[in-house]
Scaffold this active site. Structure first.
Site, PDB file in Angstrom:
ATOM      1  N   GLU A  16      55.613  93.080  61.185  1.00  0.00           N
ATOM      2  CA  GLU A  16      55.257  93.086  62.617  1.00  0.00           C
ATOM      3  C   GLU A  16      54.142  92.112  62.983  1.00  0.00           C
ATOM      4  O   GLU A  16      53.057  92.503  63.415  1.00  0.00           O
ATOM      5  CB  GLU A  16      54.894  94.502  63.067  1.00  0.00           C
ATOM      6  CG  GLU A  16      56.071  95.451  63.028  1.00  0.00           C
ATOM      7  CD  GLU A  16      55.826  96.750  63.782  1.00  0.00           C
ATOM      8  OE1 GLU A  16      54.665  97.090  64.025  1.00  0.00           O
ATOM      9  OE2 GLU A  16      56.812  97.421  64.105  1.00  0.00           O
TER      10      GLU A  16
ATOM     11  N   GLU B 232      63.458  99.437  61.316  1.00  0.00           N
ATOM     12  CA  GLU B 232      62.738 100.720  61.289  1.00  0.00           C
ATOM     13  C   GLU B 232      63.124 101.555  62.498  1.00  0.00           C
ATOM     14  O   GLU B 232      63.375 101.029  63.566  1.00  0.00           O
ATOM     15  CB  GLU B 232      61.218 100.508  61.390  1.00  0.00           C
ATOM     16  CG  GLU B 232      60.567  99.864  60.206  1.00  0.00           C
ATOM     17  CD  GLU B 232      59.045  99.713  60.412  1.00  0.00           C
ATOM     18  OE1 GLU B 232      58.475 100.468  61.223  1.00  0.00           O
ATOM     19  OE2 GLU B 232      58.461  98.829  59.771  1.00  0.00           O
TER      20      GLU B 232
HETATM   21  C1  GLA Z   1      55.440 100.137  62.621  1.00  0.00           C
HETATM   22  C2  GLA Z   1      55.213  99.613  61.225  1.00  0.00           C
HETATM   23  C3  GLA Z   1      55.398 100.641  60.156  1.00  0.00           C
HETATM   24  C4  GLA Z   1      54.876 101.989  60.568  1.00  0.00           C
HETATM   25  C5  GLA Z   1      55.541 102.387  61.867  1.00  0.00           C
HETATM   26  C6  GLA Z   1      55.152 103.764  62.318  1.00  0.00           C
HETATM   27  O1  GLA Z   1      56.647  99.850  63.138  1.00  0.00           O
HETATM   28  O2  GLA Z   1      55.963  98.470  60.917  1.00  0.00           O
HETATM   29  O3  GLA Z   1      54.714 100.199  59.009  1.00  0.00           O
HETATM   30  O4  GLA Z   1      53.506 101.929  60.724  1.00  0.00           O
HETATM   31  O5  GLA Z   1      55.175 101.483  62.862  1.00  0.00           O
HETATM   32  O6  GLA Z   1      55.840 104.169  63.462  1.00  0.00           O
END
Ligand code: GLA
Ligand code: ZN
Length: 672
Positions: A149, A302
């Protein structure tokens, strides 16, 4: 597309550096039981893998990789560069970012490095190389995941210097920069690039040059791309056949993702809808991800199998909700279904974040059962829709430059400050979503000729060539719908000289003399005239352009205020096509009726007729034509498949004609 994928990758982030051997062995059993076939790791393990500079410890990871192999689990290998070790920040403080307030930040966060720091890049490339060398022949390596991210903006001296170089490369000379930025306003003329300052907080009010803000956001995108490429280049060298990506945060506003994903083999993103989010808004973001690489499938890297920890109210996902969200992602183009996280950590911010395996540690939980059911279903579906594309005749132009210029860079410059690009654009999307009319989210650099109808809402920035492209599209018979705030500025946010709407003046056949902003509570009325939706009346908000037709036909007039009776909605015949201009922001009823009317005109139809809140989406690859049916209702609903015959890949049943679907249920139908 993911190279060589033969199944829907199902699994997600796993942080085994937190667990002992016995727990890991138990996890293998549980993964198998849940149908999990892929783990992403070791996202946050830089400190463990490199205890001191240039000293690496990969043995623990080797042992794990062996276990995954034994258990037939594929690996999405993450370079751990999102969280540099404390020793690195201590030894080389220049890797730490300076925030907008000008404060040098200390170690302790994540995604907390300066993307332009040469030292960060050197150490990141070094560990990426160690990993790539070590695991290049590992048979279960199917994906690379670079860092995590991206999106930290930095205002350090390195960034300051690089920004000046970036500007020099973009504008060539200070004279040209002065011209492009129109620095004669407020005495902003510079005589050397080193007089240009980053838009830090001291400069962060409306008195600061908006064009600098805009260029800074472009510069940050380019810097982040370089930072990604710094690692991707190394990975590509060792494993040319492994798909490389980085997961895009749900906060997509920070970086121009069309540009970012040009460097990725596949777009990948993290889907964390707020509890109770409108399904159309979730679908909108998925379709945007599908649009990033021109309709190619993407990855949902995710999502949470249950609650998120970081929302003010971390609501539980209701029974069936994870399944619905998962199929929705796949219906809109995802080839994966991945979770954060597989096992719940026992400390830290995310200890109460949902996980497939909770602190209870066993499989007798609602979340595990739901995930395992989904895992079994995905096994049945196999590779049926992988790589599938969604045919669409309608596109909505999406443009980060316009977003930035309108929402961030030009704060307090516009007549109405209450601007939320994503929300406003998504309203046009929803009007189509609700009718199951497929829509592509399209870059202004994309291919317009594939579409019958293009919406260009709030297309403020007119990059060179864009007005001509829009003109060609309409001339050749296309229908263009554009709105207030479109066509007004050139790529440096300067007004296009002459009558509004600037670059769209000719094709829209109107002159917008003035724009009247409405407060949040204020409304005007759109009184329909001229045949189109005749007799109807709608409410409108946000802003009212005061329009003089210059060849365009009036379709609606304002119902109130001193401009009552003047046009708010027009259409202009241009070449073989038409340009609709909406001088205000209509209510949803209008957008629905407009979407329906224009689709009917253009002969664009939903795949099938279905009850309200039954979502339909198609994905077609060279093997199959797949129809996803998602019933968002709390009661049974029906759809009419006409004489087409399908197999439901989840139940194995044959389906045709008028078909019912249970509450909250999903069907994945393969056309026979
Ligand atoms: C983000 C991160 C993950 C985790 C999630 C939790 O998307 O990439 O590592 O911290 O949030 O929701
Ligand atoms: Zn920096």
């Amino acid at each position: 597309m993911i190279k060589n994928a033969d199944r829907i990758y199902y699994g997600g982030d796993y942080n085994p550096d937190q667990w002992d051997e016995a727990t890991i062995d138990e996890d293998m059993r549980l993964f198998r039981k849940a149908g999990i076939n892929l783990v992403t790791l070791p996202v946050f393990s830089w400190a463990k893998l490199e205890p001191s500079e240039g000293v690496y410890d990969f043995e623990w990871l080797d042992r794990l990789m062996d276990k995954f192999l034994e258990n037939d689990i594929k690996v999405c290998l993450a370079t751990p560069t999102t969280a540099q070790p404390a020793w690195l920040s201590k030894k080389y403080p220049q890797v730490l970012p300076v925030d907008k307030q000008g404060r040098k930040r200390t170690h302790g966060m994540r995604v907390f490095f300066c993307v332009n720091s040469p030292k960060y890049r050197e150490r990141a490339a070094a560990i990426a190389e160690q990993m790539a060398k070590r695991y290049q022949n590992y048979p279960n390596l199917v994906l690379w995941h670079v860092a995590n991210e991206y999106g930290t903006y930095c205002y350090c001296p390195t960034c300051q210097e690089k920004f000046r170089q970036w500007l020099k490369a973009r504008y060539g000379t200070v004279e040209n920069l002065n011209r492009q930025w129109h620095t004669c306003f407020w005495g902003r003329t510079v005589y050397d690039f080193d007089e240009i300052m980053l838009p830090t907080e001291l400069n962060d009010d409306y008195r600061f040059n908006p064009t600098v803000n805009l260029d800074y956001m472009r510069f940050m995108t380019d810097s982040t791309i370089e930072c990604f490429e710094n690692e991707a280049r190394v990975l590509r060298k060792y494993t040319p056949n492994v798909t490389i990506q980085t997961n895009i945060s749900g906060h997509i506003e920070k970086l121009d993702q069309f540009k970012m994903t040009r460097h990725m083999d596949i777009a990948a993103w993290d889907n964390y809808p707020a509890p109770g989010a409108d399904p159309s808004f979730v679908a909108f973001k998925h379709d945007l991800m599908r649009g990033l690489k021109n309709g190619e499938s993407f990855m949902m890297q995710e999502q949470s199998p249950n609650q998120q920890n970081w929302q003010p109210f971390s609501k539980l996902k209701r029974p069936g909700e994870v399944r619905m969200l998962s199929y929705q992602a796949m219906a809109h183009g995802s080839d994966t279904c991945l979770f954060f996280q597989l096992r719940q950590s026992i400390a830290g911010q995310e200890m109460y974040h949902g996980a497939v395996i909770s602190h209870a540690g066993h499989e007798n939980t609602r979340t595990f059962r739901e995930c395992a059911q989904l895992g079994m279903e995905l096994q049945k579906i196999g590779d049926a829709f992988l790589g599938g594309r969604t045919p669409a005749d309608t596109a909505i132009l999406f443009d980060w430059d316009s977003w930035w210029a309108l929402e961030y860079a030009s704060k307090r410059c516009l007549p109405n400050d209450d601007f939320n690009y994503l929300k406003k654009v998504s309203r046009f999307y929803k009007a189509h979503y609700d009718r199951n009319l497929p829509v592509d989210l399209l870059s202004v650099e994309g291919d317009f000729t594939r579409y019958k109808v293009i919406y260009a809402p709030y297309l403020y920035i007119m990059k060179p060539g864009l007005p001509e492209k829009l003109k060609d599209f309409v001339e050749a018979g296309g229908t263009l719908v554009t709105t207030t705030l479109s066509g007004l500025a050139d790529e440096n946010s300067k007004a296009v000289f002459g009558e509004y709407p600037g670059a769209l003046r000719e094709i829209s056949g109107i002159w917008v003399e003035e724009s009247d902003p409405l407060t949040k509570e204020e409304r005007n009325r759109m009184v329909m005239e001229g045949g189109f939706l005749k007799g109807a009346e709608y409410s409108c908000m946000y802003q009212c352009d005061i329009i003089h037709p210059r060849g365009a036909k009036v379709l609606a007039n304002y119902g109130d205020d001193f401009y009552k009776g003047t046009p708010c909605f027009t259409v202009n015949d241009y070449g073989a096509g038409k340009v609709y201009y909406l001088g205000t922001e209509p209510d949803s009823a209008f957008l629905d009726d407009l979407a329906a009317a224009l689709a009917a005109d253009a002969g664009v139809r939903p795949p099938y007729r279905a009850d309200a809140h039954v979502e339909l989406a198609r994905r077609i690859n060279d093997r199959n034509d797949i129809l996803f049916v998602l019933n968002h209702n709390k009661q049974e609903a029906s759809l009419d498949l006409e004489t087409d015959r399908f197999t439901d890949l989840i139940t194995g049943k044959q389906v045709t004609g008028v078909t019912t679907i249970s509450p909250n249920d999903v069907m994945v139908l393969k056309k026979l």
